[in-house]
Design a protein around this motif. Structure first.
Motif, short mmCIF file in Angstrom:
data_model
loop_
_atom_site.label_atom_id
_atom_site.label_comp_id
_atom_site.label_asym_id
_atom_site.label_seq_id
_atom_site.Cartn_x
_atom_site.Cartn_y
_atom_site.Cartn_z
N GLY A 24 -3.54 -7.66 4.88
CA GLY A 24 -2.74 -7.47 3.47
C GLY A 24 -1.33 -7.56 3.66
N ASP A 62 -5.90 -4.35 -12.49
CA ASP A 62 -5.38 -3.75 -11.19
C ASP A 62 -3.94 -3.25 -11.37
N HIS A 86 0.75 -1.25 -4.67
CA HIS A 86 1.15 -2.72 -4.35
C HIS A 86 2.49 -2.82 -4.08
N THR A 115 3.32 -6.98 0.54
CA THR A 115 1.83 -6.93 0.65
C THR A 115 1.02 -7.71 -0.13
N ARG A 144 -2.95 -8.66 -2.18
CA ARG A 144 -4.41 -8.16 -2.28
C ARG A 144 -5.08 -8.82 -3.51
N GLU A 145 -6.39 -8.84 -3.31
CA GLU A 145 -7.08 -9.51 -4.32
C GLU A 145 -7.16 -8.91 -5.63
N ARG A 163 -5.37 -13.81 -5.87
CA ARG A 163 -4.86 -12.89 -4.83
C ARG A 163 -3.24 -12.82 -5.15
N HIS A 216 0.34 -11.83 -3.91
CA HIS A 216 1.31 -11.83 -2.95
C HIS A 216 2.62 -11.05 -3.61
#
Length: 815
Positions: free
Chosen positions: A520, A602, A609, A613, A615-616, A625, A627
């Motif tokens: 990640g 999320d 986050h 990094t 993450r899905e 995803r 970024h």
């Protein structure tokens, strides 16, 4: 029966001026077993009918370096080989008939000074003094280059060939290459057929494709892509003109014409706006010193303007009307270098009517590249690896070539877009962006939204050297990114998935940064060469224990993939281009977190986050995803989504964004935001010539991780100190615009040129980046000087800084 050896170190295919130049320069480096094969006679394709203009100034510093080398070489060849080249430094004048063209040539003059080329801006009256036959009606100004020249193209090529032969090269005419033997990614030999019926094969260590108009077909034999297409090219030669005198070359690009004095005659050539492609069904096998059928109707509009500009043409007969083919590439830059996909196939072809002035330098650079296994300096403008695979398509080449010939004399406005062969590569968001007023530009075949028109505004570029018609649109988009939230399409950026048990070790061997990171984590890094120069500038995200995603600029995706493949060695990895598999939307600005929270359950907080990094996430009713990175210097995320869900994700973000003032943005905004933040642009600010420490990117290099390509050069530079530093400049006058190549003056003396420039809408002035020499100097001494930037001959005061003018601490990225 021809006597051709059956083994050679290198076989050069094609005996035009570039093939002869490559042979000449390889032998000058001491190469033996150099063989050149020419299907007919030397120079019989295009070289023999070239106009022979030899200019020094090109669009970039390194292309100018090669052109200067050519004219210097041609000035000494006759003494070396005993064969006359007809080379004369007669000088050259370019005149402007419009204010826009005047600004262009004056900007070129400023650039020439930065590149060390002797040039002078001259008035219309001074144009007339140097070229008394010209009608000065409408002439606004001119520039004069006293060391430009002209020569006999055929004899220059033959002189290069003789020089190569004197050092042992074997040159065979009337010998056609009919096939290429390959084993994996290497050529092992070439088959040939002589005019007398003899056949054979030469085993070889490498080949150089210098086949000119035939280079695309020869490339196919060797398994490589060499995109170019022949076009008809016209000129006339008059009868003798009494008392003509010795004249400089005269270019009148606003009338698509050039004039060359030729043994008491005038040669009038043209680069018309819409060219005529030729050879769509292949070039006849018998082609040799051939002319194409006359097309006086096509030439006549140019001739009418020429008769007005040069009245003596009205009373002088035409001795020769010539129409001959020349090859043109999709972007008007020639092809040079090691071909992608093969380890020993080199290319030097597609010289776009500047082959005579380019061949000396191009042959020198390629020979040195072949000798060292590395480019001698930045050749990104012409590196064959810039060409995308689809650009070898014949239909594409046919349509594009109608435009590229004329671009030689078109106004070279900033941000000028190609008009032909468009719409080939479209992102999954293209239709949505189009519906919202996107104005698209083309880049590496991709249709990219560069700016968005307001309701009722014409969706078109109106080109200018001043503030363009979209200046206000880009400013508003820039403002949204800085104060609210904006969204733009980054799908064209290259995406290379690297996976396998050795992926971490492999990437650590070619990257400056440490790739031993958690799943990640996003790492900003460079591929370095052994000199510490930058071969690629990219981000790499660790997706799994054994898989990483390498994200590259659109223009260098293929080159970056090739670099990785050539350095894989024994590492067990698989490299896959997945660019088309995902669309990418950048959501940037202080309100970007709020927008994402509105479409996803999320957690986008710093704790959940953090910056750097990936993450899905769930988004709308789909998956993506996220970024957390930024090229615009603001809080934001790049959203990677599979192409099947891309439209849905766009709609979810766009609909929710109405509550947050979401503005769609284009890539002109991205460029202006990144330059405010001092972020480097690969190909302009950072190249293979630019040491990573002098580029100010030492923070991205981790020498303590162990060995990698370029590590020793970084350590040496840290010990010896920097020879130059990259500075950021802001013009104190908010009106002028910067693009690139404007001279940098330190305490009144030229010390370099801007590598890139754009307008900083938030800061309120034009901003540039550029290197300044600093041997033995402390940073404070460098900044204590006064700086100016030369904008089309006017010196404009500039503030210099080593830190970004915008958010120097980087707090907004991490907010």
């Amino acid at each position: 029966m021809v006597n051709i050896q059956n083994k050679a170190r290198v076989v050069i295919i094609g005996g035009g001026i570039i093939g002869c130049s490559v042979a000449y320069h390889l032998t000058r480096l001491g190469w033996k077993d150099v063989v050149l094969l020419e299907r007919k006679q030397l120079t019989s394709g295009t070289t023999w009918h070239a106009a022979g203009l030899i200019a020094q100034l090109r669009a970039t510093a390194n292309m100018t370096r090669l052109a200067k080398y050519s004219q210097e070489l041609y000035g000494t060849l006759e003494e070396e080989t005993g064969l006359s080249t007809g080379f004369k430094r007669v000088g050259a004048i370019t005149v402007a008939l419009t204010e826009d063209r005047k600004e262009e040539i004056f900007r070129q003059a400023a650039m020439a000074r930065a590149f060390g080329v002797e040039i002078e801006e001259i008035s219309p009256a001074e144009v007339g003094e140097r070229y008394p036959h010209v009608n000065l009606d409408g002439v606004k100004a001119g520039v004069y280059l006293p060391k430009d020249g002209q020569g006999d193209p055929g004899n220059i090529a033959l002189s290069l060939a003789r020089g190569a032969q004197q050092r042992g090269a074997k040159i065979h005419s009337q010998v056609k290459v009919t096939g290429v033997s390959r084993r994996g990614s290497r050529v092992t030999g070439v088959q040939w057929h002589a005019q007398d019926g003899d056949t054979g094969e030469i085993a070889c260590d490498m080949i150089v494709n210098c086949a000119g108009m035939w280079a695309r077909d020869v490339g196919k034999m060797a398994g490589v892509n060499v995109p170019l297409h022949a076009c008809e090219h016209y000129y006339i030669v008059t009868d003798n003109v009494p008392d003509l005198g010795h004249l400089p070359v005269l270019r009148v690009p606003d009338e698509y014409a050039y004039y060359k004095e030729d043994a008491g005659k005038i040669l009038l050539g043209m680069f018309e706006p819409k060219a005529k492609p030729w050879g769509m069904d292949g070039i006849p096998d018998s082609f040799e010193f051939d002319q194409l059928p006359e097309d006086f109707d096509h030439f006549e509009p140019i001739l009418e303007k020429a008769i007005n500009r040069m009245p003596l043409l009205a009373k002088t007969g035409i001795h020769t009307f010539f129409n001959g083919p020349e090859s043109f590439t999709p972007d008007d830059a020639y092809h040079l270098g090691l071909a992608p996909g093969m380890d020993n196939v080199w290319v030097a072809a597609g010289f776009n009517s500047v082959g005579i002035q380019s061949a000396g330098g191009a042959g020198m650079a390629l020979a040195q590249w072949m000798e060292d296994g590395a480019r001698p300096f930045d050749l990104g403008d012409v590196d064959i690896a810039r060409m995308q695979p689809f650009q070898g398509n014949k239909t594409y080449l046919y349509h594009r070539s109608t435009e590229t010939l004329g671009l030689l004399y078109a106004d070279h406005y900033p941000f000028r877009q190609m008009a032909t062969a468009r719409g080939i590569r479209r992102s999954p968001f293209h239709a949505h962006l189009d519906a919202q007023g996107a104005v698209f530009g083309e880049f590496s075949g991709w249709e990219r939204a560069n700016w968005f028109a307001d309701p009722g505004q014409d969706r078109e570029y109106r080109y200018s050297w001043k503030r363009p018609n979209w200046f206000g649109n880009a400013a508003a988009e820039h403002g949204a990114i800085r104060t609210g939230v904006g969204m733009y399409d980054m799908s064209s950026f290259g995406k290379l998935r690297v996976e396998g048990p050795d992926t971490q070790a492999f990437l650590n061997s070619i990257c400056g940064a440490d790739m031993s990171v958690a799943i990640g984590k996003i790492v900003y890094t460079q591929f370095l060469n052994p000199r510490g120069g930058i071969e690629a500038d990219l981000t790499i995200t660790r997706l799994t224990e054994t898989a990483y995603l390498v994200v590259t600029p659109a223009a260098t995706r293929l080159a970056d993939e090739v670099w990785m493949r050539r350095h894989v060695g024994d590492h067990m990895v698989v490299i896959t281009d997945v660019t088309a598999g995902e669309g990418v939307l950048a959501v940037m600005g202080p309100k970007s977190r709020d927008l994402l929270k509105a479409v996803s359950p999320d957690d986008f907080s710093n704790q959940a986050h953090p910056f750097g990094t990936a993450r899905e996430i769930e988004i709308g009713m789909g998956l993506a995803r996220a970024h957390r990175v930024s090229y615009v210097g603001e809080l934001g995320w790049e959203i990677y989504v599979s192409t099947d869900m891309a439209a849905h994700v766009f709609e979810a973000l766009w609909n929710a964004g109405q509550d947050f003032g979401l503005k769609l943005c284009g890539l002109h905004m991205m460029d202006s935001c990144r330059i405010e933040k001092g972020f480097r642009h690969f190909g302009h600010d950072i190249t293979c010539e630019d040491h990573v420490l002098e580029a100010g990117l030492g923070f991205a290099v981790k020498t303590e991780k162990g060995d990698f390509i370029g590590r020793d050069a970084v350590l040496r530079k840290r010990e010896s100190g920097l020879a130059r530093r990259m500075l950021q400049f802001r013009l104190t006058d908010p009106e002028p615009l910067l693009f690139h190549n404007e001279p940098i003056l330190r305490d009144g003396k030229i010390v370099g040129h801007l590598s890139s420039g754009a307008y900083g809408h938030h800061i309120g002035g034009a901003i540039g980046l550029g290197y300044v020499p600093c041997v033995g100097e402390a940073a404070k001494d460098l900044l204590a000087s006064s700086y100016e930037i030369d904008v089309a001959g006017t010196r404009v005061a500039a503030q210099a800084s080593m830190r970004p003018f915008y958010d120097p601490e980087g707090t907004r990225l991490r907010s």
